[in-house]
Design an enzyme around this catalytic site. Sequence first.
Site, PDB file in Angstrom:
ATOM      1  N   GLU A 106      -5.714  -7.924  -0.888  1.00  0.00           N
ATOM      2  CA  GLU A 106      -6.504  -7.572   0.295  1.00  0.00           C
ATOM      3  C   GLU A 106      -7.910  -7.199  -0.146  1.00  0.00           C
ATOM      4  O   GLU A 106      -8.097  -6.361  -1.026  1.00  0.00           O
ATOM      5  CB  GLU A 106      -5.905  -6.390   1.077  1.00  0.00           C
ATOM      6  N   GLU A 127       0.759  -1.255   0.000  1.00  0.00           N
ATOM      7  CA  GLU A 127       0.000   0.000   0.000  1.00  0.00           C
ATOM      8  C   GLU A 127       0.791   1.308   0.000  1.00  0.00           C
ATOM      9  O   GLU A 127       0.679   2.109   0.938  1.00  0.00           O
ATOM     10  CB  GLU A 127      -0.973   0.001   1.183  1.00  0.00           C
TER      11      GLU A 127
END
Length: 458
Positions: free
Chosen positions: A291, A179
């Site tokens: 995710e 991320e």
Amino acid sequence: MLGKIITVITLLTMKATATIYYAGVAESGGEFGVYSISGVVGTGLPGEFGVTYQFINEATVDIYVEQNKANINLFRVAFLLERMCPIATGLGATFNETYYSEFAAAVSYITVTRGVYCILDPHNYMRYNNPSQQPLSGSVIGNTSDPTAATTAQFAAFWGELAGRFSSNEKVIFGLMNEPHDMDTNLILANDQAAINAIREAGANQLILAPGNGYTGGHSWTEEWTGNSPASSTVMYQITDPVNNTAFDIHEYLDSDFSGSSSVCSQLASTNLAPLTAWLQQYGFKAMITEFGGANGTECDSYLTDIVDYMADNSVYIGWSIWAAGPLWGSYSACCANGGQWGSLEPGSVAADGSPGMYETVWLLEIEPLLPTTLQQTGMSSVNGGAGAGGGGGGGSGNSSSSTTATTRTTSTTTSTTSTATAVPLYGQCGGIDYTGSTVCASGTCQYDNPYYSQCVL
Ligand SMILES: *[C@@H]1O[C@H](CO)[C@@H](O)[C@H](O)[C@H]1NC(C)=O
Ligand SMILES: *[C@@H]1O[C@H](CO)[C@@H](O)[C@H](O)[C@H]1NC(C)=O
Ligand SMILES: *[C@@H]1O[C@H](CO)[C@@H](O)[C@H](O)[C@H]1NC(C)=O
Ligand SMILES: *[C@@H]1O[C@H](CO)[C@@H](O)[C@H](O)[C@H]1NC(C)=O
Ligand SMILES: *[C@@H]1O[C@H](CO)[C@@H](O)[C@H](O)[C@H]1NC(C)=O
């Protein structure tokens, strides 16, 4: 009879959509224990194994692999860069060998002992040197205006060292970074590219997952705003890989702000991912959603079904891991619970009120029935499903009758009586049209998947 009908339908479906090669769960815990409410730099470092951090619980990895009958083949294991590369020596090729060996033991358990695939996940948001308030704290890797920041070259040196250590383990997948966000997208491209080059120079040809900006969100891949500029779509297509074995790493939550913090699902992935899907098709890239998730409760059920089915129906998606299991969550909900203590995807987890945790209420009830039928069980991790361990990762076709792997969730058992050869190892092929090898399983039983493939499963 029912089994046979299901099998025929499955085969027809696989011809059109046999593209999910890797599916499983994220294991979060190796990065735990560093948050400081007042932002004290160095909080929780180096930490204590089994107390402040821990990568996996071997017994619950066993439960996932065994209870889901070879229909999961992937774990994503998080670690923290400041523990792997202590701040005193900096980001690079010098590791804390204690922390490394603890991490390597988890990877080895998953890939060697259990024989399934494992994403190595530096859980650092493209930042290094202060994880005390992640995802926001720490210097952006490669920020040349910040003298305390680790450089792009250091990031490459880190990946070259790590990948070199795993170059002979065909079941690892290199997740370059968890991320990245609030930085120049061109710097993400530069860091990703430097890492890819270093991994290949280290002689490791396994699948690489490269992130974009905006927490690598799928819904915002083509969007641009301050801190998320230029749009990932206008930059990331430039990525190159000498062996053509890189896919994009995408995260996609289903609550209103895509954060995974709310129990209310309201964002439909099949709608929100459409621009990313078109972009992947346009440039010939693949992606993996490492995710996503939803809370327990019927309200999220249709949204979870939507995202899993959407990935299965669109051939640019090759795999997924749901957030999250891990040994240290307790009753805390890893995903999507407004702070509710409803347990995690860790098998055996329970909610604060003693009721079953999300392994039972989300995984077993909602995800397990949706597991893909096309998983890769052998060969090097690959954008093409690992149709061979030798060819630099390219060249697979995902063709379900090829010698490698397709498995299905249909489980009608056949008893085999004819073999004289040596026993087939767990997850090996033990039957099928044109198959001439042993039909005796060293462990597990030989189960019929389709006319061309039976497999030893537990
Ligand atoms: C390396 O990691 C171990 C295990 O967490 C820790 O005890 C040790 O202090 C660390 N060493 C350094 C130099 O950070
Ligand atoms: C890079 O470093 C400079 C100087 O510390 C800082 O002002 C800037 O915000 C940093 N950039 C990012 C994206 O963090
Ligand atoms: C990678 O893909 C490009 C473009 O399709 C092709 O020209 C090149 O030969 C491929 N390289 C390998 C090693 O397969
Ligand atoms: C999840 O389960 C807990 C415990 O049974 C319950 O209190 C909560 O309302 C459920 N969450 C949803 C979104 O249904
Ligand atoms: C599938 O792979 C096998 C073995 O490589 C090949 O003989 C067959 O033609 C392929 N079928 C399709 C539909 O691509």
